[in-house]
Motif scaffolding. Sequence first.
Motif, mmCIF file in Angstrom:
data_model
loop_
_atom_site.group_PDB
_atom_site.id
_atom_site.type_symbol
_atom_site.label_atom_id
_atom_site.label_comp_id
_atom_site.label_asym_id
_atom_site.label_seq_id
_atom_site.Cartn_x
_atom_site.Cartn_y
_atom_site.Cartn_z
ATOM 1 N N ILE A 17 21.217 -8.992 -18.016
ATOM 2 C CA ILE A 17 20.133 -8.373 -18.458
ATOM 3 C C ILE A 17 20.196 -6.810 -18.331
ATOM 4 C CG2 ILE A 17 17.573 -8.035 -17.886
ATOM 5 C CD1 ILE A 17 17.558 -10.754 -17.107
ATOM 6 N N VAL A 18 20.723 -6.379 -17.172
ATOM 7 C CA VAL A 18 20.751 -4.688 -17.053
ATOM 8 C C VAL A 18 21.829 -4.216 -17.927
ATOM 9 C CG1 VAL A 18 21.520 -3.316 -15.296
ATOM 10 C CG2 VAL A 18 20.028 -4.999 -14.615
ATOM 11 N N ALA A 19 22.960 -4.851 -18.363
ATOM 12 C CA ALA A 19 23.942 -4.366 -19.134
ATOM 13 C C ALA A 19 23.551 -4.331 -20.502
ATOM 14 C CB ALA A 19 25.265 -5.207 -19.090
ATOM 15 N N ALA A 20 22.784 -5.448 -20.919
ATOM 16 C CA ALA A 20 22.232 -5.415 -22.254
ATOM 17 C C ALA A 20 21.113 -4.496 -22.440
ATOM 18 C CB ALA A 20 21.825 -6.960 -22.637
ATOM 19 N N ALA A 21 20.165 -4.340 -21.487
ATOM 20 C CA ALA A 21 19.212 -3.392 -21.623
ATOM 21 C C ALA A 21 19.700 -2.033 -21.632
ATOM 22 C CB ALA A 21 18.195 -3.322 -20.451
ATOM 23 N N LEU A 22 20.500 -1.505 -20.908
ATOM 24 C CA LEU A 22 21.180 -0.200 -20.781
ATOM 25 C C LEU A 22 21.756 0.201 -22.192
ATOM 26 C CD1 LEU A 22 22.439 0.353 -17.020
ATOM 27 C CD2 LEU A 22 20.360 1.082 -18.206
ATOM 28 N N ASP A 23 22.789 -0.809 -22.452
ATOM 29 C CA ASP A 23 23.304 -0.450 -23.787
ATOM 30 C C ASP A 23 22.373 -0.418 -25.084
ATOM 31 O OD1 ASP A 23 25.809 -0.408 -25.320
ATOM 32 O OD2 ASP A 23 24.988 -2.367 -26.212
ATOM 33 N N GLN A 40 17.394 -11.271 -26.009
ATOM 34 C CA GLN A 40 18.232 -11.928 -26.965
ATOM 35 C C GLN A 40 19.679 -11.270 -26.838
ATOM 36 O OE1 GLN A 40 17.131 -10.699 -31.128
ATOM 37 N NE2 GLN A 40 18.407 -12.131 -31.929
ATOM 38 N N VAL A 41 19.871 -10.355 -26.763
ATOM 39 C CA VAL A 41 21.195 -9.586 -26.429
ATOM 40 C C VAL A 41 21.747 -10.177 -25.228
ATOM 41 C CG1 VAL A 41 22.431 -7.416 -26.275
ATOM 42 C CG2 VAL A 41 20.665 -7.568 -27.911
ATOM 43 N N SER A 42 21.016 -10.123 -24.088
ATOM 44 C CA SER A 42 21.681 -10.771 -22.837
ATOM 45 C C SER A 42 21.838 -12.281 -22.834
ATOM 46 C CB SER A 42 20.946 -10.327 -21.819
ATOM 47 O OG SER A 42 19.438 -11.064 -21.955
#
Length: 202
Positions: A17-23, A40-42
Amino acid sequence: MSPSLRQQKALQTKQRIVAAALDLFSKKGFDHVTVDEIVQVSNTSKGAFYVHFNSKYEIFLEKFKEIDEFYENFTETLPEEMGSYEKILLLTKSQMIYLKDCLGIDLIRTVYMSALIPNQPKFLSNTDRTLFKIVHSFVNEGQENGEFKKYLSSQEITMLITRCMRGTLYDWALFGEEFDLVEESQKFIRTILSGMLTKVDN
């Protein structure tokens, strides 16, 4: 499923979640990203998101915890006999290298833009953060051993130093990759600290 395995899967979900959000924040800007997109992305669920975070703003808090952990670990590597002036210079240099390489300019821009949103946590100016406490401890140490003057309080000097850090990062976000973040931060912090030294020989 054992508790440890459940915890491990929960941590992996949180990290995704963190990786997808930061991206997404970096690519689209903080205000243009929704929780639905992050989910969705995560490849997670909205329920999973809200297990770990109350809002997308808390994603930044999670990242800042990682950054503060870096500061703590770096500080432990500094020799005790090193002067406060040198400790602050090295901390600033390592800070800028870390933020440049691990966060990048796009995410720094997003962090600064989000900091201007009313009624949201102010990560950059939060004096309870580890960075402020570390700098304050160095300043205190410098004043106690006679390295720094005492015409300003340790708290005031700490605020000046951390303002230098924020200002340099802002200029990097403003001027772009041609701005030498590490070199400019050293110029700025040396200039400020030279006025604090009891003996100017640096």
